[in-house]
Design a protein around this motif. Structure first.
Motif, short mmCIF file in Angstrom:
data_model
loop_
_atom_site.label_atom_id
_atom_site.label_comp_id
_atom_site.label_asym_id
_atom_site.label_seq_id
_atom_site.Cartn_x
_atom_site.Cartn_y
_atom_site.Cartn_z
N PRO A 50 0.81 -1.22 0.00
CA PRO A 50 0.00 0.00 0.00
C PRO A 50 0.85 1.27 0.00
O PRO A 50 1.86 1.35 0.69
N GLU A 51 0.40 2.25 -0.78
CA GLU A 51 1.04 3.57 -0.78
C GLU A 51 0.88 4.19 0.59
O GLU A 51 0.00 3.81 1.36
N GLY A 52 1.71 5.18 0.87
CA GLY A 52 1.60 5.88 2.15
C GLY A 52 2.64 5.38 3.12
O GLY A 52 3.72 4.94 2.70
N PHE A 53 2.34 5.41 4.41
CA PHE A 53 3.39 5.14 5.42
C PHE A 53 3.91 3.70 5.36
O PHE A 53 5.05 3.43 5.72
N ILE A 54 3.09 2.78 4.88
CA ILE A 54 3.57 1.39 4.82
C ILE A 54 4.69 1.27 3.78
O ILE A 54 5.78 0.79 4.08
N ARG A 55 4.40 1.78 2.58
CA ARG A 55 5.43 1.72 1.54
C ARG A 55 6.62 2.61 1.88
O ARG A 55 7.78 2.23 1.66
N ASP A 56 6.35 3.78 2.46
CA ASP A 56 7.43 4.74 2.70
C ASP A 56 8.27 4.42 3.93
O ASP A 56 9.46 4.71 3.97
N PHE A 57 7.65 3.83 4.96
CA PHE A 57 8.39 3.71 6.22
C PHE A 57 8.42 2.32 6.85
O PHE A 57 9.35 1.99 7.58
N ILE A 58 7.38 1.52 6.62
CA ILE A 58 7.40 0.18 7.21
C ILE A 58 8.38 -0.73 6.45
O ILE A 58 9.18 -1.44 7.05
N VAL A 59 8.30 -0.68 5.14
CA VAL A 59 9.26 -1.45 4.33
C VAL A 59 10.67 -0.99 4.68
O VAL A 59 10.91 0.20 4.87
N GLY A 60 11.60 -1.94 4.83
CA GLY A 60 12.98 -1.57 5.13
C GLY A 60 13.57 -0.67 4.05
O GLY A 60 13.12 -0.69 2.91
N LYS A 61 14.57 0.13 4.45
CA LYS A 61 15.21 1.08 3.53
C LYS A 61 16.70 0.77 3.43
O LYS A 61 17.36 0.62 4.44
N ILE A 62 17.19 0.70 2.20
CA ILE A 62 18.64 0.51 2.03
C ILE A 62 19.33 1.84 2.33
O ILE A 62 19.09 2.84 1.66
N GLU A 63 20.17 1.85 3.36
CA GLU A 63 20.87 3.08 3.74
C GLU A 63 22.19 3.21 2.99
O GLU A 63 22.61 4.29 2.65
N TYR A 64 22.87 2.10 2.83
CA TYR A 64 23.99 2.07 1.88
C TYR A 64 24.19 0.67 1.36
O TYR A 64 23.72 -0.31 1.95
N PHE A 65 24.89 0.61 0.23
CA PHE A 65 25.17 -0.66 -0.44
C PHE A 65 26.55 -0.49 -1.02
O PHE A 65 26.76 0.31 -1.93
N LYS A 66 27.54 -1.20 -0.48
CA LYS A 66 28.90 -1.00 -0.98
C LYS A 66 29.67 -2.31 -1.02
O LYS A 66 29.35 -3.25 -0.29
N PRO A 67 30.68 -2.36 -1.86
CA PRO A 67 31.45 -3.62 -1.97
C PRO A 67 32.12 -3.97 -0.64
O PRO A 67 32.57 -3.08 0.09
N SER A 78 17.64 -0.04 7.15
CA SER A 78 16.99 0.47 8.36
C SER A 78 15.52 0.07 8.38
O SER A 78 14.90 -0.15 7.34
N PHE A 79 15.00 -0.04 9.60
CA PHE A 79 13.60 -0.42 9.81
C PHE A 79 12.99 0.53 10.84
O PHE A 79 13.70 0.99 11.74
N CYS A 80 11.71 0.81 10.73
CA CYS A 80 11.08 1.69 11.72
C CYS A 80 11.06 0.96 13.07
O CYS A 80 10.87 -0.26 13.12
N ILE A 81 11.29 1.70 14.14
CA ILE A 81 11.37 1.04 15.45
C ILE A 81 10.06 0.35 15.80
O ILE A 81 10.04 -0.64 16.51
N GLU A 82 8.95 0.86 15.26
CA GLU A 82 7.65 0.26 15.59
C GLU A 82 7.55 -1.19 15.13
O GLU A 82 6.79 -1.98 15.71
N SER A 83 8.29 -1.55 14.08
CA SER A 83 8.21 -2.92 13.57
C SER A 83 8.66 -3.94 14.62
O SER A 83 8.23 -5.09 14.61
N ALA A 84 9.53 -3.50 15.53
CA ALA A 84 10.06 -4.42 16.55
C ALA A 84 9.14 -4.54 17.76
O ALA A 84 9.37 -5.38 18.64
N ALA A 85 8.12 -3.72 17.83
CA ALA A 85 7.08 -3.85 18.85
C ALA A 85 7.62 -3.80 20.29
O ALA A 85 6.97 -4.27 21.21
N GLY A 86 8.80 -3.28 20.47
CA GLY A 86 9.37 -3.21 21.82
C GLY A 86 9.68 -4.56 22.44
O GLY A 86 9.85 -4.68 23.64
N GLU A 87 9.77 -5.60 21.59
CA GLU A 87 9.99 -6.96 22.09
C GLU A 87 11.31 -7.51 21.55
O GLU A 87 11.57 -7.38 20.35
#
Lengths: 383, 383
Positions: A50-67, A78-87
């Motif tokens: 889904p477009e919006g916060f799920i696509r923009d922030f829940i899906v992990g983001k590549i912060e760098y990619f290097k050899p 990176s992943f939003c802290i909410e995905s870890a549910a504090g557990e």
């Protein structure tokens, strides 16, 4: 399209990150990196996220990619802290849950913001707390194990007494000693605790006995409480068998308040080969986050296969900055011989607990003498 | 020499056995086999192992050692049942604790005598119990997952309703949905349970909702109890994150009485490469021993890397004789497409639960229609 409108949850914006080593050529590795972003979060066809916060922030983001080298890449996601549910369980799931089932991906570092770190108390004692408990200001600490499996609780207590008399600081059950009929848990904990106490009266030392409480789910906490009640000085647990979260829970328990030593049984597979979790992350970062005060792992040059660099990595992770989470003791073990101690001191410095089990028995028939010899080597070589 | 006489414990004489695949040439592999006998039991210098019952019976025994292929050997090693202390945690420790840290050793089979099997109740429902619960006599069972992470409990319930309306039998949380703020556990379990109940009233079916209860140690049992109270129809748990023993404990709990589905998150590393545990042992034998009624794993041909043979191995282990422990359902999953079902039916026959998640979403925007199509494929192809 599947939903009549996604509720737009307001995320904090904070993220945690994981560095993976991914094998393959550039396009293969990049595809795997993109896959991790999806697999560890939404687990959904990319085009349908889904477009919006799920696509923009829940899906992990590549912060760098290097050899990394000719055949692998270093990728920070990176992943939003909410995905870890504090557990802790769900945090580990986001870090490496489903992708543990995909080839050639290895976790090499975890970066947690204060908002996640503050949810975990980590070790109750840490290095400083253990030194205070044992009243050992500066020198490396001596650790050994009661074995072999099959001897009675009485024989174990006799051994514990001799080790303590010879100057060993921490005397634990071998990790395979649980509640076998030849040495039942409660009888053993009583006898060994008494034996070490009796030796302490003779020596003036502050040695502790550390029973193994790795046990069925409904009994772990009871064994921890029993050990505390009897006066044992610490607890041994194998999180690969019990799960990590029970260790965290015991570390937090204000009624128990005993230092915890984690044992690597059943976990070795994670650190070998191209899949899994690096030595430093598994035995350093995760052990610490999960509340271990000392992390046991096989030292280089022993009967296991860890290299010096891998052990240095673990050691570094036990003391690198981690919010308010205390630094913990590396406890190199696994067929360490007494003769290897001077070399190991170069790697670990003084803030180390040397776990020598078989090496002490091999030294000669007089346990007290061998224990004293162990202590002499430490005293002679630490700076 | 270390003991003033070992108490001569009277062992039962019964043994359990593990078959390992060990890589290397003959002499290397044989040395590793001898090492396993020691490392998994006494963990003591061989020459110093006390004479008598410890040396003769506690130390593991090589039952056979034979070539597997050009570069590996099949080795069966037996251990006295007393070493496992009647505990699943310690049984797993004897099977693969310390040697998980040694290279190129893989567990390929576990043989347990009735005296050990009878200590474990295994799954409460098993294949027969699940068929009875769902009132499905013969056909393969349909399973799907609520996702993506980020949608609200309300949106999940809406999805669950549609899945159930379309004829899916088991509707579970995605394994990464725990207690995130966008979909808190209790709210979700209530709404999804109600939604599936409402759909059942319309369809006359007996679909169940299965919440994910993988959670911190002190909360797992509470989440299981809450799910039961609300009327959920089963439980999902990832033993790689929670530890196996909590699954066993929940399966035994007479207040809970819900079928359990185990998820492979965080466990994949064990089955890849030359170290670890084979697919059939981990997802078949161990899952079953630990109380799973259905074992989820990635099917061949999906987005993971399991082969057809590895999946056949798992499937075989879910139903091979295992004392009084019930046969359980293989639940192939992991990017299964609807088009692959006819081929999969050839492998699994009718006694299978097909877990199709993303494949259903990919089929088109109408969830109810896609669910019906899934059911049509099953109805058309099963024998």
């Amino acid at each position: 399209m599947f939903f009549n409108g996604i509720s737009d949850y307001k995320l904090s914006g904070e993220r945690f990150a994981v560095e993976y080593r991914i094998y393959g050529n550039e396009s293969e590795a990049y595809a795997k990196a993109k896959d991790i972003c999806i697999e560890q979060t939404v687990e959904f066809p990319e085009e349908l996220v889904p477009e919006g916060f799920i696509r923009d922030f829940i899906v992990g983001k590549i912060e760098y990619f290097k050899p990394y080298d000719d055949n692998s890449f270093k990728v920070k996601i990176s992943f939003c802290i909410e995905s870890a549910a504090g557990e802790l369980t769900q945090l580990l799931n986001v870090i490496f849950g489903n992708i543990s089932i995909k080839p050639e991906i290895k976790v090499e570092n975890i970066e947690l913001p204060q908002s996640i770190l503050s949810l975990f108390k980590g070790p109750r004692f840490g290095r400083e707390g253990i030194r205070k408990l044992l009243k050992i200001e500066k020198r490396p600490i001596l650790f050994t194990a009661l074995k072999p499996m099959g001897i009675s609780a009485k024989d174990m207590a006799e051994l514990a007494y001799k080790f303590a008399l010879g100057g060993i600081d921490i005397i634990k059950d071998d990790h395979g000693i649980s509640n076998q009929p030849f040495s039942p848990f409660e009888e053993r904990v009583k006898l060994c605790t008494e034996a070490v106490r009796a030796a302490n009266i003779k020596t003036g030392n502050n040695a502790i006995y550390v029973p193994n409480i790795t046990a069925p789910y409904e009994e772990v906490m009871g064994r921890a409480e029993f050990s505390k009640k009897i006066g044992a000085g610490g607890l041994l647990i194998s999180p690969g068998l019990s799960g990590y979260d029970i260790m965290r829970q015991i570390a937090c328990d204000d009624n128990i308040r005993l230092p915890i030593f984690s044992h690597p049984a059943f976990q070795g597979t994670y650190v070998m080969g191209r899949e899994g979790i690096s030595h430093g992350v598994l035995f350093g970062q995760i052990a610490r986050l999960a509340g271990a005060d000392g992390t046991i792992y096989p030292n280089f040059g022993g009967r296991f296969s860890f290299t010096r660099e891998e052990c240095e990595d673990i050691s570094r992770r036990t003391e690198e900055p981690m919010g308010d989470i205390k630094s913990i003791f590396p406890c190199p073990a696994g067929g360490m011989s007494l003769s290897s101690i001077p070399e190991s001191l170069k790697v670990y410095g003084n803030d180390v607990i040397f776990l020598v089990g078989s090496g002490l028995f091999k030294n000669g028939p007089d346990i007290i003498e061998s224990s004293r010899y162990f202590r002499d080597i430490i005293d002679k070589h630490y700076v």
